[in-house]
Write a protein that holds these residues in place. Structure first.
Motif, PDB file in Angstrom:
ATOM      1  N   ASP A   1       0.757  -1.254  -0.031  1.00  0.00           N
ATOM      2  CA  ASP A   1      -0.257  -0.428   0.263  1.00  0.00           C
ATOM      3  C   ASP A   1       1.083   0.975   0.120  1.00  0.00           C
ATOM      4  O   ASP A   1       0.641   2.199  -0.957  1.00  0.00           O
ATOM      5  CB  ASP A   1      -0.992   0.345   0.957  1.00  0.00           C
TER       6      ASP A   1
ATOM      7  N   ASN B   1      -6.520   7.719   1.598  1.00  0.00           N
ATOM      8  CA  ASN B   1      -6.416   7.549   3.136  1.00  0.00           C
ATOM      9  C   ASN B   1      -8.353   7.205   3.603  1.00  0.00           C
ATOM     10  O   ASN B   1      -8.004   6.040   4.177  1.00  0.00           O
ATOM     11  CB  ASN B   1      -6.694   8.461   4.226  1.00  0.00           C
TER      12      ASN B   1
ATOM     13  N   LYS C   1      -9.980   3.963   2.498  1.00  0.00           N
ATOM     14  CA  LYS C   1      -9.176   2.535   1.943  1.00  0.00           C
ATOM     15  C   LYS C   1     -10.442   1.978   0.796  1.00  0.00           C
ATOM     16  O   LYS C   1     -10.462   1.708   0.165  1.00  0.00           O
ATOM     17  CB  LYS C   1     -10.111   1.595   3.761  1.00  0.00           C
TER      18      LYS C   1
END
Length: 167
Positions: free
Chosen positions: A21, A46, A48
């Motif tokens: 990620d 940020n 998800k």
């Protein structure tokens, strides 16, 4: 690396689904330049669900661009065959070297047409998958900006692959 890419140019094709990620985020941030404010992008990444959506879209576009490159390559072989008659038999070593081909056999017209059709079909399927994925976009995303950002990243990453295929 030259030996590896001579046999399989996909060695140079990045797989965004397998990146960590943090690495994927860093790659997106370095490709923003003047496309998008980095703080805004960080804020989006940020979240998800948006992060996963962007990563999946990036991988779909990556595969589509690779199929386009392959289609261009086989179109080039087909056009070369039509203009220079290299369908079968022997061709000069100079011609074989210039076109990354085996001089003793050339490329058969059938093989070239099959590969051209294969990558044309892959392009169509890839474009359809991208379109379907984009229809599921979260409303807060500016898809034009995100698409430009992703395309910029992929063009940077596929630059070496493009050069290898041209060689």
């Amino acid at each position: 690396m030259d030996m590896e890419t001579s046999f399989d140019p996909t060695f140079l094709l990045p797989d965004y689904s397998k990146l960590s990620d943090s690495k994927f985020t860093q790659m997106l941030l370095t490709s923003t330049s003047n496309i998008m404010n980095q703080d805004d992008l960080i804020e989006l990444l940020n979240q998800k669900d948006i992060f996963i959506y962007i990563r999946q879209l990036t991988q779909l576009i990556n595969k589509f661009n690779y199929s386009k490159l392959q289609q261009e390559q086989w179109s080039y072989y087909y056009n070369l065959g039509m203009t220079d008659g290299i369908w079968s038999g022997r061709i000069s070593k100079k011609m074989a070297d210039a076109n990354s081909m085996c001089y003793t056999y050339g490329r058969s017209k059938t093989l070239i047409k099959q590969r051209l059709e294969k990558y044309k079909l892959q392009c169509e399927k890839g474009q359809q998958a991208i379109h379907e994925h984009m229809e599921q976009a979260p409303l807060i995303l500016d898809m034009e900006t995100i698409s430009n950002l992703i395309n910029n990243l992929i063009n940077q990453d596929q630059h070496q692959l493009r050069l290898e295929l041209e060689r």
